[in-house]
Write a protein that holds these residues in place. Structure first.
Motif, PDB file in Angstrom:
ATOM      1  N   GLY A   1      41.170  48.887  14.643  1.00  0.00           N
ATOM      2  CA  GLY A   1      42.583  48.574  14.734  1.00  0.00           C
ATOM      3  C   GLY A   1      43.386  49.200  13.605  1.00  0.00           C
ATOM      4  O   GLY A   1      42.847  49.686  12.613  1.00  0.00           O
ATOM      5  N   GLY A   2      44.697  49.186  13.776  1.00  0.00           N
ATOM      6  CA  GLY A   2      45.570  49.745  12.766  1.00  0.00           C
ATOM      7  C   GLY A   2      47.011  49.617  13.189  1.00  0.00           C
ATOM      8  O   GLY A   2      47.323  49.162  14.296  1.00  0.00           O
ATOM      9  N   ALA A   3      47.898  50.041  12.310  1.00  0.00           N
ATOM     10  CA  ALA A   3      49.318  50.001  12.636  1.00  0.00           C
ATOM     11  C   ALA A   3      49.631  51.020  13.727  1.00  0.00           C
ATOM     12  O   ALA A   3      48.864  51.942  13.986  1.00  0.00           O
ATOM     13  CB  ALA A   3      50.141  50.290  11.377  1.00  0.00           C
ATOM     14  N   PHE A   4      50.780  50.849  14.343  1.00  0.00           N
ATOM     15  CA  PHE A   4      51.175  51.723  15.447  1.00  0.00           C
ATOM     16  C   PHE A   4      51.146  53.186  15.032  1.00  0.00           C
ATOM     17  O   PHE A   4      50.652  54.053  15.756  1.00  0.00           O
ATOM     18  CB  PHE A   4      52.575  51.317  15.925  1.00  0.00           C
ATOM     19  CG  PHE A   4      53.078  52.131  17.069  1.00  0.00           C
ATOM     20  CD1 PHE A   4      52.636  51.881  18.363  1.00  0.00           C
ATOM     21  CD2 PHE A   4      53.996  53.148  16.864  1.00  0.00           C
ATOM     22  CE1 PHE A   4      53.097  52.632  19.433  1.00  0.00           C
ATOM     23  CE2 PHE A   4      54.470  53.900  17.927  1.00  0.00           C
ATOM     24  CZ  PHE A   4      54.017  53.644  19.205  1.00  0.00           C
ATOM     25  N   GLU A   5      51.670  53.469  13.834  1.00  0.00           N
ATOM     26  CA  GLU A   5      51.721  54.880  13.396  1.00  0.00           C
ATOM     27  C   GLU A   5      50.343  55.418  13.053  1.00  0.00           C
ATOM     28  O   GLU A   5      50.114  56.627  13.108  1.00  0.00           O
ATOM     29  CB  GLU A   5      52.655  55.033  12.193  1.00  0.00           C
ATOM     30  CG  GLU A   5      52.182  54.342  10.920  1.00  0.00           C
ATOM     31  CD  GLU A   5      52.648  52.905  10.829  1.00  0.00           C
ATOM     32  OE1 GLU A   5      52.579  52.335   9.728  1.00  0.00           O
ATOM     33  OE2 GLU A   5      53.109  52.367  11.858  1.00  0.00           O
ATOM     34  N   ASP A   6      49.383  54.537  12.749  1.00  0.00           N
ATOM     35  CA  ASP A   6      48.024  54.994  12.453  1.00  0.00           C
ATOM     36  C   ASP A   6      47.321  55.514  13.700  1.00  0.00           C
ATOM     37  O   ASP A   6      46.417  56.346  13.612  1.00  0.00           O
ATOM     38  CB  ASP A   6      47.203  53.851  11.847  1.00  0.00           C
ATOM     39  CG  ASP A   6      47.732  53.435  10.489  1.00  0.00           C
ATOM     40  OD1 ASP A   6      48.406  54.260   9.837  1.00  0.00           O
ATOM     41  OD2 ASP A   6      47.477  52.291  10.084  1.00  0.00           O
ATOM     42  N   LEU A   7      47.734  55.015  14.852  1.00  0.00           N
ATOM     43  CA  LEU A   7      47.089  55.394  16.112  1.00  0.00           C
ATOM     44  C   LEU A   7      47.822  56.516  16.826  1.00  0.00           C
ATOM     45  O   LEU A   7      47.433  56.904  17.933  1.00  0.00           O
ATOM     46  CB  LEU A   7      47.003  54.178  17.049  1.00  0.00           C
ATOM     47  CG  LEU A   7      46.401  52.897  16.456  1.00  0.00           C
ATOM     48  CD1 LEU A   7      46.408  51.794  17.495  1.00  0.00           C
ATOM     49  CD2 LEU A   7      44.987  53.153  15.942  1.00  0.00           C
TER      50      LEU A   7
END
Length: 426
Positions: free
Chosen positions: A230-236
């Motif tokens: 998982g991660g923040a939106f911008e990480d994906l």
């Protein structure tokens, strides 16, 4: 607790040294404790003014009633800010979701326990989607959907029993361990080929495109898993890159997307042959459970045994039925009807032949009687004789006989040869 210049913590009291009033007065021998510095930061931040700030929501949590926790990202730079709020702000934030672009009003706040800076929000409004990452991704999604890249009929079925899995993930990532551990717990005989890539940042798309092409070209790889925690939106965001999506669509090997958590989404999820909510979920979907398969095999073996036993029992009963029939226990009874038929036929034949013989005998007797009545012997039997000349012809006229001819006379019993001495002619 509120600090002042007269406060002396226990450690300082034991050293009999008052704490410095100003930061510039601290030394290695007389430093401030963390709590005092955090208090100083807090007091400074409290004097900062309220502010309106615009950005894109990359994470939002409003599940706890009366509170909202938001990660707000800059639209153009990789900089984020934590925003939290309660009461009316939390209620106003509830309709917003990850990717929305908003404008928030709030006051800077420092949480002293972790010396963590955030913005305490008191108002939030929608700023429109123009220029946001979500808007750009939505436009790309519409474009690729129009090309048919997300169509269901393009998706390939996963192999039921894969021999080798191609795993694309970050080096030393938890996702790698989750996938490999859970797959081998379910299906121990499977092999892995792992390619490590950047899973965020500028290098992410090019690394993932290259890895997908490499895995797809490997004849040993039966299925590909692209995994990231998982991660923040911008990480994906790298997994929504157009090149990554097209590389996944062009792959001939079935591909599973296992990016982030269940609430996270990327364009790779839409083009993949199967979307898993987490890397662990991908492990559960890519291979069967060996225990379930063994149970299924045992159930089917038991079913086959039951069917074989039922078939054998039915055939045994059928054979026993045949064996107990009178025709087999007393085979001569099968011949009795035929014997009676033969006996009747013989009787009828004997009667018929007897009748034929009787009729023939009667006919012969009648013919014999007729022949007997008409034969020369009958004439002889009555005392007559048959006279023959020397040439054997029967003489029935005295005019053909001359004196001195020899005549043969056949009587009932015997033959007389005589010489003619007298002829009386009429």
């Amino acid at each position: 607790m509120t600090w002042n210049q007269d406060y002396t913590p226990p450690a300082a009291q034991s050293n009999s040294k008052p704490l410095p009033r100003l930061a510039g007065e601290t030394t290695a021998d007389n430093p401030w404790p963390v709590s005092l510095l955090s208090e100083k930061f807090h007091m400074a931040v409290e004097r900062w003014p309220s502010v309106w700030v615009a950005g894109q929501i990359t994470q939002i949590n409003t599940r706890r009633q009366g509170s909202a926790y938001i990660t707000l990202r800059d639209d153009y730079q990789d900089i984020a800010l934590e925003v939290n709020g309660f009461g009316q702000f939390a209620a106003a934030a509830t309709p917003f979701v990850q990717g929305d672009r908003v404008i928030i009003h709030g006051k800077p706040n420092l949480w002293m326990k972790r010396t963590s800076l955030s913005l305490r929000g008191d108002a939030i409004i929608a700023a429109g989607a123009g220029g946001s990452l979500k808007a750009m991704i939505d436009e790309l999604r519409k474009k690729l959907k129009g090309e048919g890249l997300f169509d269901v009929d393009r998706k390939q079925p996963l192999p039921e029993f894969p021999h080798c899995i191609g795993l694309i993930c970050a080096p030393q990532a938890r996702a790698e361990g989750d996938v490999i551990t859970n797959v081998r717990l379910r299906w121990p005989v499977v092999d892995f080929k792992v390619t490590h890539v950047h899973v965020q940042g500028e290098q992410c798309p090019s690394d993932v495109i290259k890895a997908i092409a490499q895995m797809d070209a490997d004849p040993d790889v039966d299925v590909i898993i692209v995994a990231r925690g998982g991660g923040a939106f911008e990480d994906l965001i790298g997994f929504s890159d157009e090149g990554v999506v097209r590389a996944a669509a062009a792959a001939h090997t079935p591909l599973i997307s296992a990016i982030g958590h269940e609430d996270d989404w990327t364009l790779l999820d839409l083009v993949a042959d199967l979307r898993a909510s987490t890397p662990t979920d991908a492990a559960k979907k890519v291979v069967p459970d060996v225990r379930e398969q063994m149970q299924l095999i045992n159930v089917n073996i038991e079913r086959m045994r039951m069917r074989i036993d039922a078939t054998v029992n039915n055939e045994t009963r059928l054979i026993e039925g045949y064996a107990n029939r009178p025709s087999l226990t007393q085979p001569l009874t099968m011949l009795e009807p035929h014997q009676r038929l033969i006996d009747d036929a013989r009787t009828r034949m004997r009667i018929g032949l007897t009748r034929i013989l009787d009729d023939a005998s009667l006919t012969i007797e009648k013919a014999h009687a007729s022949l007997t009545a008409l034969s020369p012997q009958s004439t002889l039997n009555r005392g007559y004789a048959v006279v023959q000349g020397a040439d054997g012809h029967v003489i029935d006229d005295a005019n053909v006989v001359n004196t001195g001819d020899q005549l043969t006379m056949t009587l009932k019993h015997g033959v007389i040869v005589s010489e003619v001495t007298t002829v009386t002619k009429e």
